[in-house]
Design a protein around this motif. Structure first.
Motif, PDB file in Angstrom:
ATOM      1  N   GLU A   2      -3.620  74.476  21.322  1.00  0.00           N
ATOM      2  CA  GLU A   2      -3.417  75.819  21.369  1.00  0.00           C
ATOM      3  C   GLU A   2      -3.327  76.617  19.891  1.00  0.00           C
ATOM      4  OE1 GLU A   2       1.276  77.855  22.868  1.00  0.00           O
ATOM      5  OE2 GLU A   2       0.605  75.632  22.905  1.00  0.00           O
ATOM      6  N   ASP A   3      -3.066  75.917  18.706  1.00  0.00           N
ATOM      7  CA  ASP A   3      -3.133  76.357  17.613  1.00  0.00           C
ATOM      8  C   ASP A   3      -4.605  76.931  17.108  1.00  0.00           C
ATOM      9  OD1 ASP A   3      -0.548  76.164  17.165  1.00  0.00           O
ATOM     10  OD2 ASP A   3      -0.699  74.383  15.878  1.00  0.00           O
ATOM     11  N   ARG A  14      -5.155  80.239  19.099  1.00  0.00           N
ATOM     12  CA  ARG A  14      -4.753  81.146  18.151  1.00  0.00           C
ATOM     13  C   ARG A  14      -5.239  81.639  17.091  1.00  0.00           C
ATOM     14  NH1 ARG A  14       0.959  82.950  17.416  1.00  0.00           N
ATOM     15  NH2 ARG A  14       1.928  81.547  18.685  1.00  0.00           N
ATOM     16  N   ARG A  15      -5.837  80.926  16.347  1.00  0.00           N
ATOM     17  CA  ARG A  15      -6.769  80.825  15.023  1.00  0.00           C
ATOM     18  C   ARG A  15      -7.770  81.805  15.085  1.00  0.00           C
ATOM     19  NH1 ARG A  15      -4.912  75.672  13.654  1.00  0.00           N
ATOM     20  NH2 ARG A  15      -6.868  74.834  14.288  1.00  0.00           N
TER      21      ARG A  15
END
Length: 272
Positions: A235-236, A239-240
């Protein structure tokens, strides 16, 4: 069982994305030559990004969208603006059987009908409900384009499971040969279809990172991508990637606001 396309667009709240699209929607409609009293169908209308500007120009507008929450939001916007000439109704772009043949002077679909299933049926219905001498105008995102929306969808697709067998990408509406073939099967001659690449702007009073959060929270395809990425612990990472994309595409003079251009294919069909 609910239509998967309906489920997708009712999943979030596209009005929160559409807030960034008002200026370009109005500019696009202003260039269409809409006259007072013209009968206009806006297909895949959302909450009225192009339907409401058309009604403000004096057209009698019917907005049709598959998502009941967006239809309700469109009605609310029209009522607040006292636009009695702008009606919103739930419906599927691939099946407009409730609408009579040749009943509209112009049919508009800006990033709407391209997402409907059964594209051949969509083309046939677009042609059927347009009167002879009328026009069909579509705005469609372009696959592989380096600007915002195509890249959001490209990044997101890397995190989601492959689509089911038989799935036809909505992005093929951004390929001239596919558009020509689809309208050709609906009886439109190649010389009655024109193509232009134009620019739509996302303009909103928040940072690019906050705009990514809007997509994550309210835009069905991005919501699905984050859910799938979360299951894989990525998920991160997603997002990045999106934050980097939005920041690099931002043309605002201020880091606190977002103004992002996105190229699309404008398709104009003349109905004989």
């Amino acid at each position: 069982m609910m239509n998967p396309n309906k489920a997708l667009w009712e999943k979030g709240d596209f009005t929160r994305i559409a807030e960034s699209m008002r200026g370009s929607g109005s500019a696009l409609v202003a260039a269409l030559g809409i006259t007072k009293g013209a009968r206009v169908l806006d297909l895949g209308c959302g909450d009225g990004t192009t339907a409401i500007p058309a009604a403000r120009l004096g057209a009698d507008v019917l907005g049709v969208d598959i998502a009941s929450n967006l239809v309700a939001a469109g009605r609310q916007r029209a009522k607040a603006l006292s636009l009695n000439n702008c009606e919103f109704r739930e419906g599927d772009a691939a099946d407009l059987s409730s609408l009579p043949d040749q009943s509209f002077d112009m049919v508009v679909s800006i990033f709407g009908a391209m997402f409907a299933s059964r594209p051949q049926d969509v083309a046939r219905e677009l042609v059927r409900v347009t009167r002879p001498g009328g026009k069909i105008v579509m705005g469609n995102w372009i696959p592989g384009d380096p600007t915002l929306v195509a890249q959001i969808l490209k990044i997101s697709s890397a995190y989601t499971p492959p689509p089911p067998e038989g799935f036809v990408s909505p992005m093929l509406w951004g390929v001239e040969s596919h558009v020509t073939e689809r309208f050709g099967s609906a009886g439109v001659a190649k010389e009655d279809i024109t193509f232009e690449k134009e620019t739509f702007h996302f303009d909103i009073d928040c940072t690019p990172a906050a705009f990514v959060d809007r997509f994550r929270t309210y835009y069905g395809p991005t919501m699905n991508a984050f859910e799938a990425a979360g299951k894989n612990g990525k998920e991160d990472q997603l997002r990045r990637e999106l934050e980097l994309l939005f920041a690099s595409e931002n043309r605002s003079a201020s880091a606190d606001t977002t103004f992002i251009p996105a190229t699309y294919l404008k398709v104009t069909v003349t109905r004989r």
